[in-house]
Design an enzyme around this catalytic site. Structure first.
Site, PDB file in Angstrom:
ATOM      1  N   GLN A  68       1.776  -2.002   5.545  1.00 43.89           N
ATOM      2  CA  GLN A  68       2.038  -0.603   5.904  1.00 43.89           C
ATOM      3  C   GLN A  68       2.259  -0.398   7.403  1.00 43.89           C
ATOM      4  OE1 GLN A  68      -0.934   2.836   5.210  1.00 43.89           O
ATOM      5  NE2 GLN A  68       0.323   2.733   3.354  1.00 43.89           N
ATOM      6  N   PRO A 119      -5.348  -9.193   8.673  1.00 41.69           N
ATOM      7  CA  PRO A 119      -6.032  -9.817   7.531  1.00 41.69           C
ATOM      8  C   PRO A 119      -5.139 -10.756   6.715  1.00 41.69           C
ATOM      9  CG  PRO A 119      -6.590  -7.491   7.662  1.00 41.69           C
ATOM     10  CD  PRO A 119      -5.477  -7.719   8.646  1.00 41.69           C
ATOM     11  N   GLU A 132       0.838  -1.196   0.000  1.00 45.00           N
ATOM     12  CA  GLU A 132       0.000   0.000   0.000  1.00 45.00           C
ATOM     13  C   GLU A 132       0.880   1.256   0.000  1.00 45.00           C
ATOM     14  OE1 GLU A 132      -2.428  -0.568   3.457  1.00 45.00           O
ATOM     15  OE2 GLU A 132      -3.019  -2.574   2.788  1.00 45.00           O
ATOM     16  N   LEU A 135      -5.835  -1.901  -1.141  1.00 45.55           N
ATOM     17  CA  LEU A 135      -5.787  -1.834   0.308  1.00 45.55           C
ATOM     18  C   LEU A 135      -6.360  -3.147   0.850  1.00 45.55           C
ATOM     19  CD1 LEU A 135      -6.769   1.321   2.372  1.00 45.55           C
ATOM     20  CD2 LEU A 135      -6.744  -0.981   3.310  1.00 45.55           C
ATOM     21  N   GLU A 143      -4.508  -6.559   2.808  1.00 44.26           N
ATOM     22  CA  GLU A 143      -3.258  -7.186   3.224  1.00 44.26           C
ATOM     23  C   GLU A 143      -3.158  -8.646   2.795  1.00 44.26           C
ATOM     24  OE1 GLU A 143      -3.724  -3.466   5.332  1.00 44.26           O
ATOM     25  OE2 GLU A 143      -5.099  -5.164   5.095  1.00 44.26           O
ATOM     26  N   HIS A 172      -1.536   2.145  15.799  1.00 45.84           N
ATOM     27  CA  HIS A 172      -0.262   2.438  15.145  1.00 45.84           C
ATOM     28  C   HIS A 172       0.913   2.180  16.087  1.00 45.84           C
ATOM     29  CE1 HIS A 172      -3.155   4.641  12.658  1.00 45.84           C
ATOM     30  NE2 HIS A 172      -2.298   4.486  11.681  1.00 45.84           N
ATOM     31  N   ILE A 209      -1.661  -6.125   9.962  1.00 49.70           N
ATOM     32  CA  ILE A 209      -1.185  -7.361   9.351  1.00 49.70           C
ATOM     33  C   ILE A 209      -2.196  -8.493   9.506  1.00 49.70           C
ATOM     34  CG2 ILE A 209      -0.002  -8.381  11.356  1.00 49.70           C
ATOM     35  CD1 ILE A 209       2.347  -9.036   9.429  1.00 49.70           C
ATOM     36  N   ASP A 224       0.008  -3.191  12.792  1.00 45.73           N
ATOM     37  CA  ASP A 224      -1.346  -3.199  13.353  1.00 45.73           C
ATOM     38  C   ASP A 224      -2.383  -3.731  12.368  1.00 45.73           C
ATOM     39  OD1 ASP A 224       0.446  -0.821  13.835  1.00 45.73           O
ATOM     40  OD2 ASP A 224      -0.734  -0.769  15.683  1.00 45.73           O
TER      41      ASP A 224
END
Length: 727
Positions: free
Chosen positions: A479, A486, A412, A455, A457, A527, A484, A482
């Protein structure tokens, strides 16, 4: 074989459309032989299960006509195949033997699909390009997308398919064709899965030559199609995807199925885009022998299915068209019965796997990242220029992309700009990732090698798995750690076990770069997450987490050049910190995995840590040495799986006291395993209890006052050092 002669060498089947794709007499006979062979193999497995000679059986009955049609329309060893567990018939049509299939049923050592590691019906063949599947539904759809993308990439960049040796360039043997098709199949229930829809998006957008086959037998175990699919028909839901060829057919009709498959394959080969054939089939047996469908299906429904049995329908066609008479069909069936019995006898007598083989192929045996070849010395040409971790990661990516044309980078926002026209003439700076670590890659290497993904994962990791299985080297980015989750399904159930479940036949050595961690002042819940222990609990994936610029470059280069899948964790707080800056160590600098670094030698106390806790532990160690003369030995693990037990044990035997520290939550964290092992194996070397320092068992809050209290700080480490030293 007794056969009835016919007036014409070609059988023109009824209907104007069917006549457009005639099957010869020999093809019709072979078509039926393969269908019957598949059914009888199912039946033999059922007998073997009842005799307790095999341990699981899942039926492929009722799907034979649709799948033999697909097998006859495609090319084994030329096209690529990502089947699911009902695909016995297509595998037989491609050239898989009954003996090979039954060797998997008994779990034999010589099972060519998995060496006794997978359940029956997990078809795998390097020779036929049948790629190892899992029991998870729809995950293979994304692998098929990546495989098709790899085929297209190699046709555009043939230099990437060249065989190289030495200098860590042990590229896989790569074959590609300009018109190959990638086949992927699923049941109608699996079309509810997100990976199916994510794959449709990419196949449609990129006009990929992927042939989807939906084998719709009306049930996902006991759940009928209308409960899975709005309106009960997947074809109606996907009809508006652009660039697709769609066909909906009676999958119990051999000729109609063959015609649909031939047209779909031709469409894919032409380069116009993907195709989807939705075949309505039946399931005459229960989902598997672990259940009884009569518990949830009425007798009249089962009787209606029996009237559509593709075996019986094909027999009628053969007799009606004068291809075989009853005696000819019986003779053919006796021959098949004997073949299946012979194969079953050999499979039952086959040698079973040795217990000593269990760990074989869990990781690469050819180019492991722990190999001593990766222990190199830095060659510093610009010793006066210290660069950040972010700078050296970006430099490493550029170095490796120049060196290895197989490498592609996607994720992404990793591209400089998706609309390339904006980059021309220097009108814009370009994005290059939310942390700018991929800045300039697309500008230098082009959009064939660097691009923005959707978008999604799972889409990123699943496609990368398919690419790597074909011989590419994807270096993808999630990206934020937090998000990861999916992709966790793809990492845990697919990537990690790809090599092991195929007994070394297939592998998928990709790199997943992931910014991780907190200490951001405002990063908050979504994040600031850690969670590395979940991935170090996943065999088959290497996990590393550098704390400084030079280690980041050296470990990343090893990750790219080795032959294992690697989760490369990059702490966001350390990207541009003053701590850990370093000069560029040269284009071939590598660090082997599993080798810790002694950041600070000491004699009184050992601290084992990694990531952003390293500079905080160093600050505490320096303070306690100044104030109390306590000499702390600080170990940066760098590599979390594998980790350097020898370095830990050597230090603890010297200092007799140890703290294990990490940023993630204390309970069930990464440090618990190390602390437990120290207690188990080094108990007699300890003069104090093993101490852990970590975050509170909660989430990271937005307000800096709360974040500081939640995450381990230098003061927390200092107090722990003081307490253990005084014990």
């Amino acid at each position: 074989m007794a056969e009835k002669s016919v007036k014409s060498a070609e059988v023109r089947l009824r209907g104007r459309e069917a006549a457009e794709h005639p099957l010869s007499r020999e093809q019709m006979i072979e078509f039926y032989r393969l269908m019957y062979l598949s059914r009888k193999t199912d039946d033999r497995e059922i007998v073997l299960k009842r005799q307790q000679k095999i341990f699981f059986q899942i039926s492929c009955a009722g799907h034979e006509a649709l799948l033999v049609a697909a097998g006859m329309a495609l090319k084994p060893g030329y096209d690529w195949f990502f089947p699911y567990y009902r695909d016995r018939a297509i595998c037989l049509a491609l050239g898989n033997t009954v003996e090979e299939q039954l060797l998997q049923s008994v779990g034999a050592a010589d099972d060519p699909a998995s060496g006794g590691r997978q359940m029956p019906s997990h078809w795998t063949s390097k020779r036929l390009n049948v790629v190892t599947p899992s029991s998870a539904t729809a995950t293979q759809c994304l692998h098929a997308i990546g495989c098709a993308e790899a085929g297209r990439y190699f046709s555009r960049h043939p230099e990437a398919a060249e065989k190289h040796t030495g200098d860590y360039r042990e590229f896989k043997d790569v074959t590609f064709h300009g018109d190959e098709v990638t086949y992927v199949s699923i049941g109608e229930g699996s079309t509810s899965q997100g990976e199916f829809w994510e794959s449709l998006n990419t196949a449609s957008n990129s006009k990929l030559p992927v042939l989807y086959v939906v084998e719709d037998n009306g049930y996902a175990i006991s759940t009928p199609v209308e409960a899975n699919t709005p309106g009960g028909n997947i074809s109606r839901l996907i009809a508006n995807f652009p660039n697709f060829h769609f066909a909906e057919v009676d999958g119990t009709d051999a000729v109609e199925s063959y015609k649909a498959m031939v047209e779909a394959v031709a469409y894919c080969r032409s380069g116009r885009g993907p195709a989807l054939v939705h075949g309505h089939v039946i399931r005459p047996y229960s989902h598997s022998m672990s259940e009884d469908e009569r518990d949830y299906r009425a007798a009249d429904e089962l009787e209606a299915d029996a009237l559509r049995d593709p075996i019986s329908k094909m027999q009628v066609v053969l007799i009606r068209e004068g291809i075989l008479d009853v005696a000819g069909i019986n003779a053919l069936e006796r021959q098949v019965d004997a073949e299946v019995q012979w194969a079953a006898d050999r499979a039952v007598a086959a040698k079973l796997p040795e217990v000593s083989s269990i760990l074989k192929h869990q990781y690469s045996e050819d180019l492991s990242p722990t190999d001593s070849r990766f222990a190199t010395d830095p060659v510093v040409a610009d010793a006066g220029t210290e660069r950040t971790m972010a700078d050296l990661i970006n430099t490493c990516l550029k170095d490796e992309m120049r060196r290895d044309p197989r490498i592609v980078v996607f994720g992404e926002d990793v591209a400089d700009a998706t609309r390339e026209g904006a980059l021309k003439g220097g009108k814009i700076k370009g994005k290059g990732g939310v942390f700018k670590l991929t800045a300039g890659l697309q500008t230098e290497f082009g959009s064939d090698r660097v691009w923005n993904s959707p978008l999604a994962e799972a889409n990123i990791v699943g496609r990368a798995i398919g690419m790597a299985a074909r011989g590419m080297k994807p270096v993808v980015e999630i990206q934020f750690f937090d998000y990861i989750w999916p992709a966790m399904h793809q990492i845990r159930n697919e990537l990690s076990v790809f090599r092991w479940r195929s007994n070394g036949t297939f592998s998928s050595p990709l790199v997943i770069r992931v910014p991780i961690g907190g200490y951001l002042t405002g990063g908050s819940i979504y994040h600031s997450q850690s969670g590395e222990s979940i991935f170090t609990h996943t065999p088959g994936v290497r996990v590393v987490m550098p704390s400084n610029a030079q280690d980041a470059l050296g470990l990343l280069r090893t990750a790219i050049r080795c032959d294992d899948p690697v989760l490369f964790l990059e702490h966001k707080r350390l990207y541009r910190e003053t701590f850990g800056r370093a000069a560029y160590p040269g284009p071939d600098y590598t660090i082997p995995f599993g080798k810790a670094k002694i950041v600070r030698p000491g004699k009184d106390l050992t601290v084992v840590t990694y990531g952003a806790v390293v500079p905080r532990a160093l600050q505490a160690a320096q303070k306690i040495h100044r104030e109390a003369g306590i000499d702390v030995e600080l170990i940066d693990l760098r590599s979390l799986s594998p980790y350097d037990w020898d370095a830990i044990a050597t230090s603890v035997k010297k200092t007799n006291r140890v703290i294990v520290a990490h940023e993630d939550m204390l309970s069930w964290g990464y440090g618990a395993e190390i602390a437990a092992r120290i207690g188990e194996e080094l108990f007699h070397d300890l003069d104090a209890p093993v101490r852990r320092v970590a975050a509170m068992d909660t989430f990271v809050a937005y307000q800096p006052l709360l974040e500081d209290a939640i995450l381990p700080q230098p003061e927390d480490l200092y107090r722990a050092m003081k307490d253990i030293a005084a014990f």
